[in-house]
Design a protein around this motif. Structure first.
Motif, PDB file in Angstrom:
ATOM      1  N   GLU C 197      -9.004   6.015   2.630  1.00 44.54           N
ATOM      2  CA  GLU C 197      -8.276   4.791   2.988  1.00 44.54           C
ATOM      3  C   GLU C 197      -8.312   3.795   1.817  1.00 44.54           C
ATOM      4  O   GLU C 197      -7.287   3.228   1.422  1.00 44.54           O
ATOM      5  N   ARG C 198      -9.502   3.600   1.300  1.00 44.18           N
ATOM      6  CA  ARG C 198      -9.655   2.625   0.225  1.00 44.18           C
ATOM      7  C   ARG C 198      -8.841   3.027  -1.012  1.00 44.18           C
ATOM      8  O   ARG C 198      -8.143   2.197  -1.618  1.00 44.18           O
ATOM      9  N   LEU C 199      -8.925   4.300  -1.365  1.00 41.37           N
ATOM     10  CA  LEU C 199      -8.189   4.752  -2.545  1.00 41.37           C
ATOM     11  C   LEU C 199      -6.682   4.622  -2.325  1.00 41.37           C
ATOM     12  O   LEU C 199      -5.939   4.254  -3.240  1.00 41.37           O
ATOM     13  N   THR C 200      -6.268   4.933  -1.110  1.00 44.19           N
ATOM     14  CA  THR C 200      -4.842   4.774  -0.801  1.00 44.19           C
ATOM     15  C   THR C 200      -4.408   3.329  -1.032  1.00 44.19           C
ATOM     16  O   THR C 200      -3.401   3.063  -1.711  1.00 44.19           O
ATOM     17  N   ASP C 201      -5.157   2.402  -0.473  1.00 44.51           N
ATOM     18  CA  ASP C 201      -4.827   0.981  -0.655  1.00 44.51           C
ATOM     19  C   ASP C 201      -4.737   0.643  -2.135  1.00 44.51           C
ATOM     20  O   ASP C 201      -3.804   0.000  -2.598  1.00 44.51           O
ATOM     21  N   ARG C 202      -5.732   1.077  -2.865  1.00 39.19           N
ATOM     22  CA  ARG C 202      -5.812   0.725  -4.275  1.00 39.19           C
ATOM     23  C   ARG C 202      -4.596   1.254  -5.039  1.00 39.19           C
ATOM     24  O   ARG C 202      -3.980   0.548  -5.848  1.00 39.19           O
ATOM     25  N   ILE C 203      -4.273   2.503  -4.761  1.00 34.74           N
ATOM     26  CA  ILE C 203      -3.201   3.125  -5.546  1.00 34.74           C
ATOM     27  C   ILE C 203      -1.835   2.581  -5.139  1.00 34.74           C
ATOM     28  O   ILE C 203      -0.978   2.320  -5.989  1.00 34.74           O
ATOM     29  N   VAL C 204      -1.650   2.376  -3.850  1.00 33.27           N
ATOM     30  CA  VAL C 204      -0.376   1.792  -3.401  1.00 33.27           C
ATOM     31  C   VAL C 204      -0.191   0.419  -4.041  1.00 33.27           C
ATOM     32  O   VAL C 204       0.896   0.091  -4.553  1.00 33.27           O
ATOM     33  N   ALA C 205      -1.259  -0.342  -4.041  1.00 33.35           N
ATOM     34  CA  ALA C 205      -1.166  -1.680  -4.642  1.00 33.35           C
ATOM     35  C   ALA C 205      -0.788  -1.570  -6.119  1.00 33.35           C
ATOM     36  O   ALA C 205       0.049  -2.323  -6.618  1.00 33.35           O
TER      37      ALA C 205
END
Lengths: 213, 213, 213, 213
Positions: C197-205
């Motif tokens: 979840e965290r990595l997804t947020d980071r990369i999408v951002a």
DNA sequence: AATGAATGAGCCTTCATTCAT
DNA sequence: GATGAATGAAGGCTCATTCAT
């Protein structure tokens, strides 16, 4: 003991260092369990030096045996001790012979190499086994058979004498070639001259009067 | 399960053939002097069969030792001969023990494999030496020490008893592991049960009364 | 979720057990680092079963991939979560896509096998690589490129879109195939859904606004 | 020592040829997919030469990595290009770093071997993985984290910085270790320095401002 | 349908020996 | 006289595959 002890001794030649290293390693581990790399490393020489100086591992083994014999003669003239002033009794001779055999089997250092290489050859033979026996073992064993023959009052070439003599040789082989096994079976067993002395006493006594006294 | 026991039994499995081949070769030449190709060739099997059935040469050695033990139990139940009708004297026990030990060291064929593998392990040890000693040699030797202790009228755990017992074990090792040497030193020496009998007599006599009588 | 949950489910066939075992092992370790013995052992089957049922290790790999796809569809219908009530924005689609990809790369158990096998195939290819790509990777990646194309307002088949999309795929491969390396470089790094979840947020951002915000 | 440096240099030693061959093959295929026979054949040497010069395949791998590092330093001093006349901005540093990483991952010939071996180690680890990471990857990655930290205005050791930095490393691994897959997915994709340049631009732009601009 | 047994090719390594200087 | 380099044979072991029930 040799000529002029005052002169600076030369550093030993590569050949001599190889012979020393080979003798020590063959004595300790047997022919098959020593590599020529072990030997050349220990001697600080190149691995090709073995073949260069001696032709093959087998020939080095043969020459190391002879080398060890020479060193033993110097450092531990046989039979050990000063020459007797009067003729020894057979019992004394047996004791001297066994003591020397076991003492060398237990020795650390050059004095024991010869006996140890020869004993090793019997359980880990090279192609030169027959020659080794003829030149190095048979004479030694014939001497023992002579002594045993006197004690048993039998022909030294007779079967009983040879059988008993073989059992005595077997003991020396056992303590040298089965050392790891002995160390595990008898923890605390010391491979030293004191033990060689004790075993000699024990076995001589058995030969003379039996174990039960 | 199948019909009559008199009919030809089925051919042995590859596993059994490998165990037989391994036992025979390990007994004759020791662990290091046998390759798994020697074994698989002798067994008529592929070289990979050793790994398939036993995992490694070392495991095969361990299992061949146990296999040899089983075969020895069948073909030569210990102690040899019929069970005694009356308690044996220590002297009789010593004779039986030595006779069995030497008989097996001299045996040709499966009856001797077990003793021979075990004796070989002592002069040509594998990583399993300690375990082999604990499981296969020490019990056997403790038994001998019990007998010798009775004869010497000493504690079986005492040093004198252990020293003498070791000398007896040494003889069996000698005749088996130094066979090529013996054959050369004593041409005409027969490695047969007659010789085992003779040597037993000789050694028992020496233990009881000394070699000089 | 499937038909009658009340009925007793049959024990899975050998074939299914092999497929499960193969999928799990191929997912975790890659084709070359799994032996058919590993698979048959894990499946409780004979080693010959693999070739009997599937012809070869290679074919088993191909079928295990398809098997894993089926299991993933059941246990984790793609895209994760309930179908949206209104059309998703491209940003939402990107998030869903990345979250599913990373979630499966990090998953333990059947839900992740398919993605993991496919990711592994890329760094540890079998001869079926091309077919695997065409059937399993390219469609997935084209979907991602469609999303990225919308965000970048570029043709989904254009080079910039493909370059960025590849970088996103690379991240999933990295966390799955370099797991031992990541575990050593970042002690305490958790391979769980929270991290996905965290990595997804980071990369999408980052894709939307850059890493520096 | 010899005459003019312009004259033909002596042919490389077997050791060097082995190191070159090993570096090239390990870089291209990874540790497990290269046999020492592949290496010795490519080097025109006997298969035993690997063991003679390096002791084992594993040691050769370690030394080939160091050898590749030395060759890379000579042929492609890091950072690429002339030393800057004025301090670089974080954006410029990021560009340089990524460009060097991708350029080496895409390089054909010795300049790329080092980076490629190190990237391969991450997806196809040897027992020396941890050491390789500590000595070769972690310092490199810490440098990248320093740059990314400046751009993100965050602690270089913080999770966000490490996450983004990992994604950049992942891209280099992807293009090198998944090359066959990329070649099939994107026919016409060129693994050359022009592509490295383009990808660098693309990714730097994304890190700074997002992909959508 | 399934399996225990067996196989052949290939792997890394060791070692005594030989080559070239 | 001596050596670093190189070699070929052999060893134990692994593994996907095939054979025979």
């Amino acid at each position: 003991m040799s000529s002029t002890a005052t002169q600076t001794s030369k550093p030993p030649s590569t050949e001599d260092r190889l012979l020393d290293a080979a003798a020590e390693l063959f004595a300790a581990r047997g022919y098959a369990n020593v590599t020529i790399r072990d030997i050349s490393d220990k001697a600080g020489a190149n691995i090709a030096a073995v073949n260069y100086h001696f032709g093959s591992k087998e020939q080095l083994h043969a020459l190391a045996m002879e080398h060890a014999r020479q060193r033993a003669l110097k450092e531990d003239p046989y039979p050990a001790g000063p020459p007797p002033t009067r003729p020894l009794t057979p019992e004394q001779k047996l004791r001297r012979h066994l003591r020397a055999m076991l003492g060398r089997a237990f020795a650390t250092g050059p004095a024991g190499w010869y006996m140890q290489i020869v004993l090793r050859e019997m359980v880990d033979p090279t192609p030169a086994l027959k020659q080794t026996i003829d030149a190095n073992i048979a004479p030694h064993q014939r001497k023992l058979e002579g002594i045993v023959g006197q004690i048993m009052r039998e022909d030294p070439d007779s079967e009983p004498v040879k059988d008993i003599s073989a059992a005595l040789l077997a003991t020396a082989i056992f303590y040298h070639s089965c050392r790891p096994a002995v160390e595990h079976m008898r923890p605390g067993f010391k491979f030293d001259q004191g033990t060689a002395e004790r075993l000699t006493d024990r076995i001589v006594a058995m030969v003379l009067d039996g174990a039960a006294k």
